[in-house]
Design a protein around this motif. Structure first.
Motif, PDB file in Angstrom:
ATOM      1  N   GLY A   1       0.976  -1.018   0.080  1.00 12.23           N
ATOM      2  CA  GLY A   1      -0.219  -0.617  -0.286  1.00 12.23           C
ATOM      3  C   GLY A   1       0.956   1.061   0.184  1.00 12.23           C
ATOM      4  O   GLY A   1       0.228   2.231  -0.112  1.00 12.23           O
ATOM      5  N   ALA A   2       2.129   1.336  -0.089  1.00 11.87           N
ATOM      6  CA  ALA A   2       2.855   2.247   0.594  1.00 11.87           C
ATOM      7  C   ALA A   2       3.404   2.637  -0.627  1.00 11.87           C
ATOM      8  O   ALA A   2       3.309   1.683  -1.376  1.00 11.87           O
ATOM      9  CB  ALA A   2       4.333   2.331   1.408  1.00 11.87           C
ATOM     10  N   THR A   3       3.496   4.307  -1.562  1.00  5.92           N
ATOM     11  CA  THR A   3       4.044   4.458  -2.108  1.00  5.92           C
ATOM     12  C   THR A   3       5.828   4.570  -2.165  1.00  5.92           C
ATOM     13  O   THR A   3       6.074   4.995  -1.378  1.00  5.92           O
ATOM     14  CB  THR A   3       3.911   5.436  -2.682  1.00  5.92           C
ATOM     15  OG1 THR A   3       2.410   5.795  -2.901  1.00  5.92           O
ATOM     16  CG2 THR A   3       4.601   6.064  -4.309  1.00  5.92           C
ATOM     17  N   LEU A   4       6.995   3.920  -3.219  1.00  4.58           N
ATOM     18  CA  LEU A   4       8.199   4.382  -3.595  1.00  4.58           C
ATOM     19  C   LEU A   4       8.346   5.994  -3.727  1.00  4.58           C
ATOM     20  O   LEU A   4       8.517   6.303  -5.053  1.00  4.58           O
ATOM     21  CB  LEU A   4       8.721   3.037  -3.940  1.00  4.58           C
ATOM     22  CG  LEU A   4       8.455   2.061  -3.689  1.00  4.58           C
ATOM     23  CD1 LEU A   4       8.865   0.613  -4.950  1.00  4.58           C
ATOM     24  CD2 LEU A   4       9.152   0.978  -2.089  1.00  4.58           C
ATOM     25  N   ALA A   5       8.427   6.787  -2.746  1.00  2.00           N
ATOM     26  CA  ALA A   5       8.547   7.889  -2.982  1.00  2.00           C
ATOM     27  C   ALA A   5       9.775   8.601  -3.906  1.00  2.00           C
ATOM     28  O   ALA A   5      10.079   9.878  -4.341  1.00  2.00           O
ATOM     29  CB  ALA A   5       8.171   8.740  -2.049  1.00  2.00           C
TER      30      ALA A   5
END
Length: 308
Positions: free
Chosen positions: A50-54
């Motif tokens: 669910g996390a975005t690789l920022a």
DNA sequence: CAGTGGCCCTGTCTGC
DNA sequence: TGCAGACAGGGCCACT
């Protein structure tokens, strides 16, 4: 093996090919590859999915991808000796030493961690420090690398000259400067005409500056050579040093002529590995006190000094 | 507390 | 041919 220039090449590849993507799943194929994530594979997946690789960041040989939108944690990778981060199609055949695979919501690509010897690995760690300079916990205690614009040259010179150890040991340790491995330590010492066992305390300020300049020159040349084999879709770290190994002057060249003076290069045992140097260009220090020996002789304290 | 040395891991190479 | 042992090495950790 992946050295700083190769890791930087990988970072650039990740920046182009996976930043902005959102993690849909992670599969851990070998538990050792995530041993630094102490809370285990389920916790790792929970923080990642669910996390975005920022973004894609690097210090020394550490890579990390801050996790959006909060950016309070990051996926941290260290490639060890044989690690690779590959970006490929999800249905491409599994590599022999595939350790973990991360799928994205768009399903176009997959990020794979492949590592024969599993000296390296992946973990999710909190980012610590001010937002502008935040680094993962594992990175917080290591020095900046010489390619970092904020690298403090004066502090390097000052601290090196206070170390009670040999030059190469000081270069390889991560607290003075990071990102230097066995290969680049030998190459930089050869370029600066310094012996690997020379006591750091015996270095003059100009000599320390010359050594740092040599380190930077070697790393920059390797980065230029490593960058040439880069492919945007396939983030590759070769098992070898790539094009740069043709530029090595001493490393791995025992018995072959020094490019400067033709004296045969010698190999010395060093910390259960090897040190390569030219006996003529890099003569042993006059007082080769054994490691751990009292360096008071080198420091030559003045007689009847008022110091306690 | 800074410095030191052992260990982890597996594939490749060398020598007997 | 087969097998044993050396070797590659970054970082961690237990010692001194």
């Amino acid at each position: 093996m992946p050295e700083l220039p190769e890791v930087e090449t990988v970072r650039r590849g990740l920046e182009r090919s996976v930043t902005g993507r959102t993690v849909a799943r992670i599969e851990v194929c070998h538990p050792r590859a995530i041993r630094r994530h102490l809370a285990g594979p389920d916790d790792l997946a929970g923080r990642l999915v669910g996390a975005t690789l920022a973004a894609a960041c690097r210090r020394g040989k550490y890579l990390w991808l801050p996790l959006g939108p909060d950016r309070t944690e990051a996926l941290v990778a260290h490639l060890g000796m044989s690690g690779q981060l590959l970006v490929c199609a999800p249905d491409s055949p599994a590599e022999a030493h595939l350790r973990a695979r991360i799928g994205f919501t768009d399903a176009e690509r997959e990020l794979r961690y492949v590592d024969q010897r599993t000296f390296g690995g992946l973990a999710v760690e909190p980012l610590v420090g001010d937002a502008a300079t935040a680094v993962p916990r594992a990175v917080a205690h290591i020095a900046r690398d010489p390619m970092d614009p904020a690298f403090d040259e004066a502090a390097f010179v000052r601290t090196l000259r206070q170390r009670r150890t040999g030059l190469k040991r000081a270069l390889l340790g991560q607290t003075l400067v990071s990102g230097i491995g066995n290969i680049y330590a030998d190459e930089a010492l050869w370029a600066a005409r310094l012996h690997w066992a020379r006591p750091a305390q015996s270095m003059t300020r100009p000599a320390a500056e010359r050594l740092l300049a040599a380190v930077r020159a070697v790393l920059a040349a390797a980065l230029a050579a490593g960058g040439t084999s880069f492919d945007a879709l396939y983030v590759q770290v070769n098992g070898q040093s790539g094009a740069f190994d043709q530029s090595l002057n001493v490393y791995g060249r025992a018995g072959r002529p020094c490019p400067r003076c033709a004296t045969p290069i010698r190999r010395d045992p060093f910390m259960n590995r090897s040190s390569f140097s030219c006996p003529r260009c890099q003569p042993r220090p006059r007082d080769p006190a054994p490691p751990g020996d009292d360096r008071a002789r080198v420091a030559k304290p003045a007689k009847r000094s008022a110091m306690p």
